[in-house]
Motif scaffolding. Structure first.
Motif, short mmCIF file in Angstrom:
data_model
loop_
_atom_site.label_atom_id
_atom_site.label_comp_id
_atom_site.label_asym_id
_atom_site.label_seq_id
_atom_site.Cartn_x
_atom_site.Cartn_y
_atom_site.Cartn_z
N HIS A 1 82.32 -17.70 -0.52
CA HIS A 1 81.59 -18.53 -1.34
C HIS A 1 81.62 -18.10 -2.70
O HIS A 1 81.66 -17.10 -3.13
N ARG B 1 88.86 -21.08 10.37
CA ARG B 1 88.34 -19.80 9.69
C ARG B 1 89.19 -18.56 10.19
O ARG B 1 89.50 -18.62 11.51
N PRO C 1 87.26 -16.03 4.37
CA PRO C 1 86.60 -17.22 3.52
C PRO C 1 85.59 -16.52 2.45
O PRO C 1 85.04 -15.46 2.60
N ASN D 1 78.83 -24.29 -6.48
CA ASN D 1 78.75 -23.84 -5.05
C ASN D 1 79.66 -24.35 -4.38
O ASN D 1 80.05 -25.37 -3.93
N HIS D 2 80.89 -23.49 -4.30
CA HIS D 2 82.35 -23.63 -3.57
C HIS D 2 82.81 -22.69 -2.58
O HIS D 2 82.42 -21.50 -2.59
N TYR D 3 82.98 -23.21 -1.32
CA TYR D 3 83.24 -22.69 -0.10
C TYR D 3 85.22 -22.80 -0.36
O TYR D 3 85.64 -23.70 -0.36
N HIS D 4 85.54 -21.39 -0.41
CA HIS D 4 86.92 -21.18 -0.32
C HIS D 4 87.38 -20.77 0.86
O HIS D 4 86.97 -19.82 1.35
N VAL E 1 82.40 -14.16 2.97
CA VAL E 1 81.81 -14.80 4.20
C VAL E 1 82.12 -13.51 5.24
O VAL E 1 83.31 -13.14 5.62
#
Length: 461
Positions: free
Chosen positions: A381, A222, A379, A353-356, A390
């Motif tokens: 979402h 992160r 980061p 629903n994607h975390y980049h 985030v």
């Protein structure tokens, strides 16, 4: 159905990466893809390649080609921008060489320093033209930016238009690469012989990729800050959840001192690990341009090989032409990376629903001690409602101060280029960490404006 407009589609990197990723998408079957480029030769190559992929991969897209973006905006849902006022390498080299006449030796001259001003200022006019036309033709579309300088281009769209914008960059993976090298024995990673660092180099790239491909499935990083100037806040083992930062603090200093020496020194002095690698990190630090101590020599900062990379760009376009002609296989495109564009488009268009790992958005408090509204990288979402940052809290205050200075320089640059303001352009250079003399700032600015008068007519009204 979804409509995607790609501006700057004739670039070789787009054809190798984003185009092939879009063409592989099952979710985008039935979508419309509009390719835009002002270079008719490059556009023809990419258009023919897209048609070949559409047929052989059964992509099911409707594909059109356009010489001007305005013909391709009506009702579009996403605008992917990879434009660059060119010739890229020739202008970048000039951005570096002009300040040399006045005793200023920039460490890299791409996105920070006086070169960052010239680079951004040239791109402001065409990007602003695009988003102004988007406001009329597709006001609800997302603008997905790949153009550098990332912070300045995104800031332009965010503060000078009504268009939603997200900036994407792969530099986070340089952090993964360096952590992978440092923790190789602990994570079971094979580091190939000959790997020297994370700098842009044709021979180093495949070695860097081998490390990154091994480490990405194993750890989660992160990071946050500004583009090409982000900082690792946490590192965890995906298999055990273990905090790997203490181990990194030990292992990184066991590496040979020639491996990313500037990163090593900053990590040592500030206690937090910088993501981008030395050749980008150096652009935003106030200690890298002293003509007496010559820190670029002490830290072995490598300049971009402009002539080689210009030749490679031509070679890559020729390679795409062979693919478009059907004389070369396209199998190598099956594993290409979209650089994030596909993930944004699919998850917004189809309520995913994607975390980049990293994207650039206006600061809404996701970094609590950087200015609100400034373009920051964290980061995110991604879902059907858009791209959501985030919240990572505060950066260490010394790091935040370095970022705040860069953000102010970026905003002055953008406002100067939008308004044609000599005063704001001068303030931009005076506040830049590379500049240490007031007369020199004015001399460099005057030379840039004269040299690039064709690209910067707003300063000559």
């Amino acid at each position: 159905m979804t409509t995607i407009t790609v501006i700057g589609a004739g670039s070789a990197s787009f054809g190798e990466n984003t185009l092939s990723a879009l063409m592989r998408s099952n979710k985008l079957k039935g979508a419309t893809l509009r390719l835009v480029d002002r270079n008719p030769h490059s556009l023809d190559i990419v258009h023919r390649l897209a048609n070949r992929l559409n047929t052989e991969w059964d992509s099911g897209l409707t594909i059109t080609a356009h010489a001007h973006h305005k013909d391709a905006l009506d009702g579009t849902d996403f605008v992917v921008s990879a434009i660059e006022v060119g010739p890229r390498e020739e202008l970048w080299k000039s951005d570096f060489e002009i300040p040399l006449k006045y005793g200023v030796r920039q460490p890299y001259a791409e996105n920070g320093g006086p070169g960052g001003f010239a680079h951004a200022a040239r791109n402001v006019k065409p990007v602003l033209e695009i988003v102004r036309d988007m406001e009329q033709e597709c006001p609800n579309a997302w603008f997905i930016n790949f153009t550098n300088p990332m912070v300045r281009v995104c800031d332009l769209v965010n503060r000078h238009s009504k268009i939603k914008a997200v900036g994407l960059c792969h530099q986070i993976y340089a952090g993964y690469g360096m952590v992978g090298v440092a923790l190789a024995n602990d994570l079971g990673i094979e580091v190939p012989d000959g790997l020297e660092g994370m700098h842009a180099d044709v021979m180093q790239h495949p070695l860097q990729q081998r490390v990154k491909q091994q480490v990405i499935p194993l750890i989660d990083i992160r990071a946050a800050g500004t583009n090409h100037f982000t900082w690792i806040l946490s590192i965890r083992d995906k298999r055990t959840g273990e905090d790997l930062y203490p181990l990194l603090r030990e292992r990184f200093f066991d590496l040979d001192e020639s491996f990313e020496p500037l990163t090593r020194r900053i990590f040592q002095d500030f206690g937090i690990f910088p993501v981008p690698g030395d050749t980008h990190l150096c652009e935003y630090l106030p200690w890298m341009s002293d003509p007496i101590t010559k820190p670029w020599e002490a830290f072995h900062i490598r300049l971009y090989d402009w002539d080689l990379m210009a030749g490679l760009r031509d070679f890559s376009l020729d390679r795409l032409n062979e693919m478009a002609n059907g004389t070369m296989t396209v199998e190598g495109l099956l594993e290409s990376d979209s650089e994030g564009a596909l993930e944004m488009i699919e998850n917004i268009a189809f309520a995913g629903n994607h975390y980049h790992l990293a994207a650039n958005l206006p600061n809404q408090g996701q970094i609590s001690n950087l200015p609100l509204g400034a373009t920051v990288e964290t980061p995110v979402h991604v879902d059907g409602a858009g791209v959501h940052p985030v919240h990572v809290g505060a950066l260490p205050e010394p790091i935040a101060e370095l970022c705040r200075r860069e953000l102010m320089v970026a905003q002055l640059c953008v406002d100067a280029a939008v308004e044609g303001s000599y005063e704001k352009a001068l303030h931009c250079l005076l506040l830049d960490p590379v500049i240490t003399d007031m007369h020199t700032a004015r001399n460099i600015l005057d030379d840039y404006l004269k040299t690039y008068r064709e690209h910067l007519p707003q300063f000559w009204k």
